[in-house]
Scaffold this motif. Structure first.
Motif, PDB file in Angstrom:
ATOM      1  N   ALA A 151       0.299   4.928  13.236  1.00 33.96           N
ATOM      2  CA  ALA A 151       1.062   3.875  13.757  1.00 33.96           C
ATOM      3  C   ALA A 151       1.658   2.755  12.697  1.00 33.96           C
ATOM      4  O   ALA A 151       2.723   2.562  13.123  1.00 33.96           O
ATOM      5  CB  ALA A 151      -0.001   3.122  14.612  1.00 33.96           C
ATOM      6  N   TRP A 152       0.908   2.615  11.730  1.00 34.82           N
ATOM      7  CA  TRP A 152       1.098   1.632  10.799  1.00 34.82           C
ATOM      8  C   TRP A 152       2.543   2.042  10.047  1.00 34.82           C
ATOM      9  O   TRP A 152       3.352   1.350   9.869  1.00 34.82           O
ATOM     10  CB  TRP A 152       0.056   1.365   9.996  1.00 34.82           C
ATOM     11  N   ILE A 153       2.248   3.194   9.869  1.00 35.31           N
ATOM     12  CA  ILE A 153       3.595   3.668   8.705  1.00 35.31           C
ATOM     13  C   ILE A 153       4.554   3.989   9.375  1.00 35.31           C
ATOM     14  O   ILE A 153       5.951   3.987   9.093  1.00 35.31           O
ATOM     15  CB  ILE A 153       3.007   4.830   8.057  1.00 35.31           C
ATOM     16  N   MET A 154       4.728   4.319  10.849  1.00 37.60           N
ATOM     17  CA  MET A 154       6.019   4.558  11.650  1.00 37.60           C
ATOM     18  C   MET A 154       6.403   3.493  11.829  1.00 37.60           C
ATOM     19  O   MET A 154       7.566   3.265  11.988  1.00 37.60           O
ATOM     20  CB  MET A 154       5.431   5.306  13.087  1.00 37.60           C
ATOM     21  N   THR A 155       5.613   2.196  12.166  1.00 37.40           N
ATOM     22  CA  THR A 155       5.993   0.782  12.321  1.00 37.40           C
ATOM     23  C   THR A 155       6.807   0.487  11.249  1.00 37.40           C
ATOM     24  O   THR A 155       7.735  -0.217  11.296  1.00 37.40           O
ATOM     25  CB  THR A 155       4.990  -0.108  12.792  1.00 37.40           C
ATOM     26  N   CYS A 156       6.228   0.689   9.797  1.00 34.86           N
ATOM     27  CA  CYS A 156       6.907   0.229   8.745  1.00 34.86           C
ATOM     28  C   CYS A 156       8.240   0.855   8.467  1.00 34.86           C
ATOM     29  O   CYS A 156       9.159   0.239   7.819  1.00 34.86           O
ATOM     30  CB  CYS A 156       5.897   0.432   7.745  1.00 34.86           C
ATOM     31  N   ALA A 157       8.269   2.164   8.979  1.00 39.20           N
ATOM     32  CA  ALA A 157       9.473   2.858   8.942  1.00 39.20           C
ATOM     33  C   ALA A 157      10.486   2.169   9.631  1.00 39.20           C
ATOM     34  O   ALA A 157      11.589   1.903   9.179  1.00 39.20           O
ATOM     35  CB  ALA A 157       9.419   4.384   9.200  1.00 39.20           C
ATOM     36  N   ALA A 158      10.271   1.641  10.660  1.00 37.42           N
ATOM     37  CA  ALA A 158      11.192   1.094  11.662  1.00 37.42           C
ATOM     38  C   ALA A 158      11.580  -0.349  11.025  1.00 37.42           C
ATOM     39  O   ALA A 158      12.851  -0.690  11.027  1.00 37.42           O
ATOM     40  CB  ALA A 158      10.525   0.892  12.762  1.00 37.42           C
ATOM     41  N   LEU A 159      10.461  -1.057  10.349  1.00 40.97           N
ATOM     42  CA  LEU A 159      10.814  -2.221   9.726  1.00 40.97           C
ATOM     43  C   LEU A 159      11.737  -2.387   8.674  1.00 40.97           C
ATOM     44  O   LEU A 159      12.838  -2.917   8.551  1.00 40.97           O
ATOM     45  CB  LEU A 159       9.514  -2.807   9.482  1.00 40.97           C
ATOM     46  N   VAL A 160      11.672  -1.210   7.944  1.00 45.06           N
ATOM     47  CA  VAL A 160      12.568  -1.082   6.695  1.00 45.06           C
ATOM     48  C   VAL A 160      13.997  -0.666   7.124  1.00 45.06           C
ATOM     49  O   VAL A 160      14.959  -0.709   6.541  1.00 45.06           O
ATOM     50  CB  VAL A 160      11.974   0.212   5.774  1.00 45.06           C
ATOM     51  N   LEU A 161      13.990   0.222   8.344  1.00 46.11           N
ATOM     52  CA  LEU A 161      15.207   0.465   8.803  1.00 46.11           C
ATOM     53  C   LEU A 161      16.029  -0.759   9.295  1.00 46.11           C
ATOM     54  O   LEU A 161      17.420  -1.024   9.088  1.00 46.11           O
ATOM     55  CB  LEU A 161      15.184   1.514   9.954  1.00 46.11           C
ATOM     56  N   LEU A 162      15.173  -2.042   9.659  1.00 45.55           N
ATOM     57  CA  LEU A 162      15.915  -2.964  10.100  1.00 45.55           C
ATOM     58  C   LEU A 162      16.435  -3.877   8.929  1.00 45.55           C
ATOM     59  O   LEU A 162      17.266  -4.398   9.129  1.00 45.55           O
ATOM     60  CB  LEU A 162      14.635  -3.873  11.008  1.00 45.55           C
ATOM     61  N   MET A 163      16.209  -3.553   7.882  1.00 44.11           N
ATOM     62  CA  MET A 163      16.358  -4.190   6.489  1.00 44.11           C
ATOM     63  C   MET A 163      17.908  -3.641   6.423  1.00 44.11           C
ATOM     64  O   MET A 163      18.535  -4.628   5.804  1.00 44.11           O
ATOM     65  CB  MET A 163      15.473  -3.918   5.419  1.00 44.11           C
ATOM     66  N   ILE A 164      18.234  -2.746   6.544  1.00 47.16           N
ATOM     67  CA  ILE A 164      19.543  -2.190   6.243  1.00 47.16           C
ATOM     68  C   ILE A 164      20.473  -3.031   6.878  1.00 47.16           C
ATOM     69  O   ILE A 164      21.444  -3.547   6.119  1.00 47.16           O
ATOM     70  CB  ILE A 164      19.778  -0.509   6.134  1.00 47.16           C
ATOM     71  N   PRO A 165      20.856  -3.078   8.165  1.00 51.87           N
ATOM     72  CA  PRO A 165      21.862  -4.147   8.667  1.00 51.87           C
ATOM     73  C   PRO A 165      21.541  -5.353   8.308  1.00 51.87           C
ATOM     74  O   PRO A 165      22.584  -6.257   8.266  1.00 51.87           O
ATOM     75  CB  PRO A 165      21.572  -3.874  10.140  1.00 51.87           C
ATOM     76  N   CYS A 199       7.985  11.442   4.610  1.00 51.30           N
ATOM     77  CA  CYS A 199       9.278  11.658   4.676  1.00 51.30           C
ATOM     78  C   CYS A 199       9.939  10.991   5.419  1.00 51.30           C
ATOM     79  O   CYS A 199      11.198  10.124   4.949  1.00 51.30           O
ATOM     80  CB  CYS A 199       9.672  13.176   4.999  1.00 51.30           C
ATOM     81  N   LEU A 200       9.589  10.457   6.599  1.00 49.09           N
ATOM     82  CA  LEU A 200      10.294   9.511   7.505  1.00 49.09           C
ATOM     83  C   LEU A 200      10.324   8.075   6.770  1.00 49.09           C
ATOM     84  O   LEU A 200      11.439   7.605   6.711  1.00 49.09           O
ATOM     85  CB  LEU A 200       9.577   9.300   8.936  1.00 49.09           C
ATOM     86  N   TYR A 201       9.122   7.831   6.086  1.00 47.83           N
ATOM     87  CA  TYR A 201       9.143   6.395   5.670  1.00 47.83           C
ATOM     88  C   TYR A 201       9.864   6.198   4.470  1.00 47.83           C
ATOM     89  O   TYR A 201      10.654   5.366   4.179  1.00 47.83           O
ATOM     90  CB  TYR A 201       7.696   6.153   5.364  1.00 47.83           C
ATOM     91  N   GLN A 202       9.821   7.406   3.645  1.00 46.09           N
ATOM     92  CA  GLN A 202      10.657   7.074   2.204  1.00 46.09           C
ATOM     93  C   GLN A 202      12.094   7.271   2.528  1.00 46.09           C
ATOM     94  O   GLN A 202      12.802   6.806   1.633  1.00 46.09           O
ATOM     95  CB  GLN A 202      10.021   8.343   1.414  1.00 46.09           C
ATOM     96  N   GLY A 203      12.477   7.824   3.410  1.00 44.29           N
ATOM     97  CA  GLY A 203      13.857   8.127   3.868  1.00 44.29           C
ATOM     98  C   GLY A 203      14.661   7.016   3.979  1.00 44.29           C
ATOM     99  O   GLY A 203      15.810   6.618   3.655  1.00 44.29           O
ATOM    100  N   MET A 204      14.000   5.746   4.642  1.00 48.03           N
ATOM    101  CA  MET A 204      14.667   4.596   4.583  1.00 48.03           C
ATOM    102  C   MET A 204      14.678   3.790   3.589  1.00 48.03           C
ATOM    103  O   MET A 204      15.494   2.944   3.012  1.00 48.03           O
ATOM    104  CB  MET A 204      13.424   3.466   5.670  1.00 48.03           C
ATOM    105  N   PHE A 205      13.818   3.922   2.521  1.00 56.25           N
ATOM    106  CA  PHE A 205      13.849   3.523   1.096  1.00 56.25           C
ATOM    107  C   PHE A 205      15.367   4.137   0.538  1.00 56.25           C
ATOM    108  O   PHE A 205      15.852   3.399  -0.265  1.00 56.25           O
ATOM    109  CB  PHE A 205      12.712   3.820   0.087  1.00 56.25           C
ATOM    110  N   ALA A 206      15.345   5.409   0.460  1.00 58.07           N
ATOM    111  CA  ALA A 206      16.405   5.967   0.074  1.00 58.07           C
ATOM    112  C   ALA A 206      17.860   5.519   0.653  1.00 58.07           C
ATOM    113  O   ALA A 206      18.779   5.340   0.182  1.00 58.07           O
ATOM    114  CB  ALA A 206      16.462   7.491   0.356  1.00 58.07           C
TER     115      ALA A 206
END
Length: 479
Positions: free
Chosen positions: A38-52, A130-137
């Motif tokens: 739950a934590w890492i999936m939430t963090c992936a969404a937070l990093v996605l929000l950073m891009i816009p 993979c999901l989480y690090q994809g947002m960093f990429a």
């Protein structure tokens, strides 16, 4: 992987590409904590929000006629790079086997990427990592592409994102975070992306600015005499980034534990101190409390703390915020000394900020902070009397910056030679604006109304000869 009270110890094949079915169980979830999921999936969404957020931040800093293109490029970075990540990026970066420089294609197309404990942590499986690090990429080229403001065509930028992610980001991330990478083996410390994200994007932005050339009207000592066109966009982008950074740094613990909480604490503290520091630096010159200065300082603090977030104490975060903001503030003057039109100060904030953060990590990293997750063991930095750590950090900075800068120059040089992929718009289209020339759309409706008043104005409603009127031969210039 050791079992906890709530999970079963993983008993399948490890060390090579494997989906996890060698465990012989039907429920692959039993090897992992649902709270960590739950934590890492939430963090992936937070990093996605950073891009816009990056797009809005850059849009506000730029001129009105290029505002929408910067938001568009940040969104394109998500789409282009995360396809690349699925295609071969994840495999090249986080395959279980590989050289000291780059991974292999054993996980090509996410093949055999599912339930095996990931390269990053045994607490989460490959597919979640993979999901989480994809947002960093995805965010890294979005940061670098700010250098394209006012002058670059969209198509070459799209191609650049894909190629750059493959040739530059993936190798740097591999050698930093993959257990087979040379920097990881050497002992370099980078918790959440000081080198792979910030130094590499800052160096790429500097290289992009060199290769594409100065904007029309640019003066070496004063740049272009315009102020940010929309400070509200800058604040909005800062909010997206600040909130998202909790997932960026906090999620890099790769589990829900005390180390993740400490990472969030020091991240927030560094941003607060950085914002105050930059504001005071600007106030001493202009006697004004600059909103843009506060936002820039907060981002500088966030950048500086990124490589250190899982290694340092809260009191050290204050140092990161102060030193990061001061360094980035003065680094904004370097472009004038170098004679390079780096319009949005990506190099100053992300390049210099990442370097400062990496070096300070070598001083303030503490073994007892890293151990808060229950299993990480590091020798620490200077405060643990491990003085060689600073040398490792310097080597990582130099390698990451030089590799990104040189390879970015090579990629752009070659792209510019390919028919249809010339980097820069024509002088006339640069004068019109990237939004009009490349998108045919505008960030604000009233801009289009000003440019096409004959569509809405009644005859004789505007005095004859007025610029931009229905009887004028020249459209109003948008700046």
């Amino acid at each position: 992987m050791s079992a906890s009270l709530y999970v079963t110890e993983y008993n399948g094949t490890t060390g090579i590409a494997d989906a996890g079915y060698t465990t012989g169980v039907t429920d692959l979830n039993q090897f992992y904590e649902s709270g960590d999921f739950a934590w890492i999936m939430t963090c992936a969404a937070l990093v996605l929000l950073m891009i816009p957020g990056v797009g809005f931040f850059y849009s506000g800093l730029a001129r009105r006629k290029s505002a929408l293109s910067l938001i568009m490029l940040s969104m394109l970075s998500i789409a282009v790079v995360d396809f690349q990540w699925f295609f071969w990026g994840y495999s090249l970066t986080f395959s279980h086997t590989g050289s000291s420089f780059i991974g292999d294609l054993n996980n090509f197309g996410l093949m055999k990427t599912l339930a095996q404990p990931s390269v990053g942590s045994t607490k989460i499986p490959d597919i979640l990592f993979c999901l989480y690090q994809g947002m960093f990429a995805a965010i890294t080229p979005a940061l670098a592409i700010g250098a394209a403001v006012d002058r670059a065509r969209v198509l070459p930028c799209i191609v650049f994102m894909f190629v750059w992610s493959t040739i530059v980001y993936d190798p740097i991330a591999y050698w930093t975070w993959n257990a087979n990478g040379w920097s990881f083996v050497m002992g370099g410390l980078d918790f959440a992306g000081g080198t792979p994200v910030h130094i590499s994007s800052g160096a790429a932005a500097l290289a992009f600015s060199v290769m594409i050339g100065k904007r029309a009207g640019y003066h070496k000592s004063a740049g272009l005499p315009y102020r940010p066109h929309n400070v509200t966009h800058i604040v909005l982008g800062t909010v997206f980034l600040w909130v998202g950074w909790f997932g960026f740094n906090g999620g890099s613990a790769l589990a829900a534990n005390l180390r993740a909480v400490m990472a969030c604490i020091v991240t927030h503290l560094a941003a607060c101190v950085g914002g105050i520091t930059w504001t005071l630096l600007d106030y001493r010159l202009e006697k004004k409390w600059s909103v843009v200065g506060f936002c820039s300082g907060a981002i500088s603090g966030l950048v500086a703390i990124t490589p250190a977030a899982g290694f340092v104490t809260p009191w050290a975060a204050v140092v990161f915020g102060i030193v990061g903001a001061i360094s980035c503030n003065f680094a904004t003057k370097l472009k004038f000394l170098m004679g390079i039109d780096e319009a949005l100060d990506v190099f100053a904030v992300h390049g210099i900020g990442g370097i400062v953060g990496n070096l300070l990590t070598g001083i303030f990293a503490a073994d007892y902070i890293a151990a808060l997750d229950g299993f990480t063991s590091i020798p620490g930095g200077w405060i643990n009397h491990n003085y060689i750590q600073l040398g490792y950090q310097v080597a990582d900075c130099v390698a990451g910056f030089s590799y990104s800068f040189v390879l970015t120059c090579v990629i752009l040089f070659l792209l510019n030679l390919i028919p249809g992929l010339s980097l820069r718009v024509s002088a006339d289209n640069e004068d019109i604006g990237i939004d009009d020339d490349q998108l045919g759309e505008f960030a604000y409706d009233y801009v289009e109304l000003q440019r096409h008043t004959s569509d809405v104005a009644l005859p004789n409603s505007i005095p004859e000869g007025r610029a931009g009127s229905s009887k004028s031969s020249e459209p109003e210039k948008v700046v």
